[in-house]
Write an enzyme that holds these catalytic residues in place. Structure first.
Site, PDB file in Angstrom:
ATOM      1  N   GLY A   6       0.799  -1.226   0.000  1.00 23.85           N
ATOM      2  CA  GLY A   6       0.000   0.000   0.000  1.00 23.85           C
ATOM      3  C   GLY A   6       0.824   1.265   0.000  1.00 23.85           C
ATOM      4  O   GLY A   6       2.019   1.241  -0.311  1.00 23.85           O
ATOM      5  N   HIS A  52       3.789   1.443  -8.097  1.00 21.13           N
ATOM      6  CA  HIS A  52       2.738   0.432  -7.907  1.00 21.13           C
ATOM      7  C   HIS A  52       1.712   0.501  -9.039  1.00 21.13           C
ATOM      8  O   HIS A  52       1.257  -0.520  -9.540  1.00 21.13           O
ATOM      9  CB  HIS A  52       1.985   0.687  -6.589  1.00 21.13           C
ATOM     10  N   GLN A  54       7.843  -9.555   7.432  1.00 24.95           N
ATOM     11  CA  GLN A  54       9.028  -9.121   6.701  1.00 24.95           C
ATOM     12  C   GLN A  54       9.722  -7.921   7.340  1.00 24.95           C
ATOM     13  O   GLN A  54      10.666  -7.389   6.782  1.00 24.95           O
ATOM     14  CB  GLN A  54       8.704  -8.870   5.229  1.00 24.95           C
ATOM     15  N   MET A  57      11.130   5.600  -7.098  1.00 19.68           N
ATOM     16  CA  MET A  57       9.975   5.854  -6.222  1.00 19.68           C
ATOM     17  C   MET A  57       9.878   4.774  -5.159  1.00 19.68           C
ATOM     18  O   MET A  57      10.135   3.602  -5.438  1.00 19.68           O
ATOM     19  CB  MET A  57       8.698   5.890  -7.048  1.00 19.68           C
ATOM     20  N   SER A  58       9.507   5.194  -3.957  1.00 16.63           N
ATOM     21  CA  SER A  58       9.370   4.260  -2.844  1.00 16.63           C
ATOM     22  C   SER A  58       8.472   4.891  -1.786  1.00 16.63           C
ATOM     23  O   SER A  58       8.523   6.114  -1.572  1.00 16.63           O
ATOM     24  CB  SER A  58      10.747   3.975  -2.229  1.00 16.63           C
ATOM     25  N   SER A  59       7.677   4.067  -1.142  1.00 21.21           N
ATOM     26  CA  SER A  59       6.815   4.584  -0.072  1.00 21.21           C
ATOM     27  C   SER A  59       7.672   5.193   1.031  1.00 21.21           C
ATOM     28  O   SER A  59       7.218   6.083   1.759  1.00 21.21           O
ATOM     29  CB  SER A  59       5.955   3.468   0.510  1.00 21.21           C
TER      30      SER A  59
HETATM   31  P1  AMP Z   1       5.888  -2.488  -1.791  1.00 19.38           P
HETATM   32  O1  AMP Z   1       4.523  -1.939  -1.564  1.00 19.38           O
HETATM   33  O2  AMP Z   1       6.979  -1.517  -1.535  1.00 19.38           O
HETATM   34  O3  AMP Z   1       6.090  -3.829  -1.145  1.00 19.38           O
HETATM   35  O4  AMP Z   1       5.975  -2.774  -3.356  1.00 19.38           O
HETATM   36  C1  AMP Z   1       5.011  -3.549  -4.018  1.00 19.38           C
HETATM   37  C2  AMP Z   1       5.484  -3.830  -5.404  1.00 19.38           C
HETATM   38  O5  AMP Z   1       5.707  -2.601  -6.110  1.00 19.38           O
HETATM   39  C3  AMP Z   1       6.823  -4.602  -5.451  1.00 19.38           C
HETATM   40  O6  AMP Z   1       6.779  -5.561  -6.482  1.00 19.38           O
HETATM   41  C4  AMP Z   1       7.809  -3.499  -5.732  1.00 19.38           C
HETATM   42  O7  AMP Z   1       8.985  -3.962  -6.360  1.00 19.38           O
HETATM   43  C5  AMP Z   1       7.009  -2.610  -6.661  1.00 19.38           C
HETATM   44  N1  AMP Z   1       7.584  -1.263  -6.685  1.00 19.38           N
HETATM   45  C6  AMP Z   1       7.859  -0.470  -5.612  1.00 19.38           C
HETATM   46  N2  AMP Z   1       8.446   0.672  -6.025  1.00 19.38           N
HETATM   47  C7  AMP Z   1       8.553   0.591  -7.370  1.00 19.38           C
HETATM   48  C8  AMP Z   1       9.089   1.453  -8.379  1.00 19.38           C
HETATM   49  N3  AMP Z   1       9.643   2.626  -8.085  1.00 19.38           N
HETATM   50  N4  AMP Z   1       9.037   1.036  -9.670  1.00 19.38           N
HETATM   51  C9  AMP Z   1       8.483  -0.166  -9.980  1.00 19.38           C
HETATM   52  N5  AMP Z   1       7.976  -1.016  -9.078  1.00 19.38           N
HETATM   53  C10 AMP Z   1       8.003  -0.650  -7.789  1.00 19.38           C
END
Ligand code: AMP
Length: 284
Positions: A29, A35, A59, A189-191
């Site tokens: 989320g 995402h 995790q 990009m990252s949460s």
């Molecule tokens: P997360 O919510 O951070 O666990 O990410 C969920 C999915 O989104 C995972 O498969 C991540 O690798 C992917 N994801 C997160 N950030 C990015 C990004 N900047 N570009 C592409 N995929 C992403």
């Protein structure tokens, strides 16, 4: 059509009456464009899409940000609805279990460990992290039974681990890796980027810029690997690096003498925020 599911029971009843043409996007989320790029690809390739939003306690390490991880379900659903509006006729189920017991129904759940890949790199710094990831993803695959699942290459080690799990356990689905979505600055990009202040956002660029520099130094030629290693050695004098490495892109092994495809993996830490990134390099 977007439908929110808060219990596994609801999901199971629905799923039992659906055909086998299901795409799945697992996430924790707090959605951003990374995402949504996975969702768009899933929307293009299946009629029924399951999108999970689950902050997986398994995790996170004891001193990590599980409690404070951003939880923004309402905004997330809006973003999903907005993406869905350009794909009329698709069915999207957002599986956001109300509590972890919906996914792990036992105190000591059966655990899936992807040996060989789970204790290196991120796994070395975050013991048990990937066992938590593979266990929950396996469980979600069992509950949802998708034919395709979309993962970001942003978490490259995670992607390789999920691929290996599916391969080893001969699970009947295809894993699709999707390109990293970056801000215009180059920052992946990252949460977790929202933990950064303005100054740190600038410092964070050290990560993508270093990867890009290494890629340019190598320039597709094996003989340039020595120069690249020298650059890495110098960069690592900055203690904010958790690691910066060149690995085989398939096995993630540091032994790359005969590798054709390499991955550059880096983690740069700003206060409590660990920023992950990677880039792929092919040798000619
Ligand atoms: P997360 O919510 O951070 O666990 O990410 C969920 C999915 O989104 C995972 O498969 C991540 O690798 C992917 N994801 C997160 N950030 C990015 C990004 N900047 N570009 C592409 N995929 C992403």
């Amino acid at each position: 059509m977007v439908k929110l599911l808060r219990t596994t029971q609801e999901l199971k009843v629905l799923r039992d009456n659906q055909s086998n043409d299901i795409a799945f996007v697992p996430t924790m989320g707090n959605l951003h464009q990374g995402h949504i790029s996975l969702l768009n690809e899933a929307l293009q390739n299946a009629k029924i899409i399951y999108f999970s939003i689950f902050v997986n306690p398994k995790q996170f390490g004891p001193n990590e940000d599980f409690k404070n991880y951003p939880r923004t379900l309402e905004e997330d659903v809006q973003k999903i609805e907005s993406a869905a509006s350009t794909f009329p006729g698709k069915e999207i189920y957002v599986y956001a279990p109300l509590n972890p017991a919906e996914v792990f129904d036992e105190a000591e759940p059966t655990t899936v460990k992807v040996l060989g890949l789970n204790e290196m790199l991120e796994g070395k710094i975050r013991p048990g992290h990937f066992d938590g990831v593979s266990t929950v993803v396996h469980r979600l695959f069992e509950i949802i039974r998708p034919q395709k699942a979309y993962f970001g290459l942003k978490d490259f080690q995670q992607y390789r681990i999920i691929e290996k799990m599916v391969d080893d356990l001969q699970m009947p689905l295809k894993i699709i890796g999707m390109p990293i979505i970056r801000e215009t600055s180059g920052l992946a990009m990252s949460s977790r980027n929202q933990y950064l202040n303005t100054e740190e956002r600038l410092e964070a660029l050290t990560l993508s810029q270093a990867l890009l520099t290494i890629k340019k130094i190598i320039d597709g030629k094996r003989e340039n690997l020595i120069k690249a290693q020298t650059f890495i050695k110098e960069a690592l004098s900055d203690k904010r690096w958790n690691y910066l490495e060149i690995r085989d892109a398939e096995t993630l092994s540091p032994e790359i003498t005969h590798s054709k495809n390499l991955t550059l993996l880096g983690v740069f830490q700003l206060r409590h925020t660990r920023l992950l990134d990677n880039m792929q390099v092919s040798l000619i």
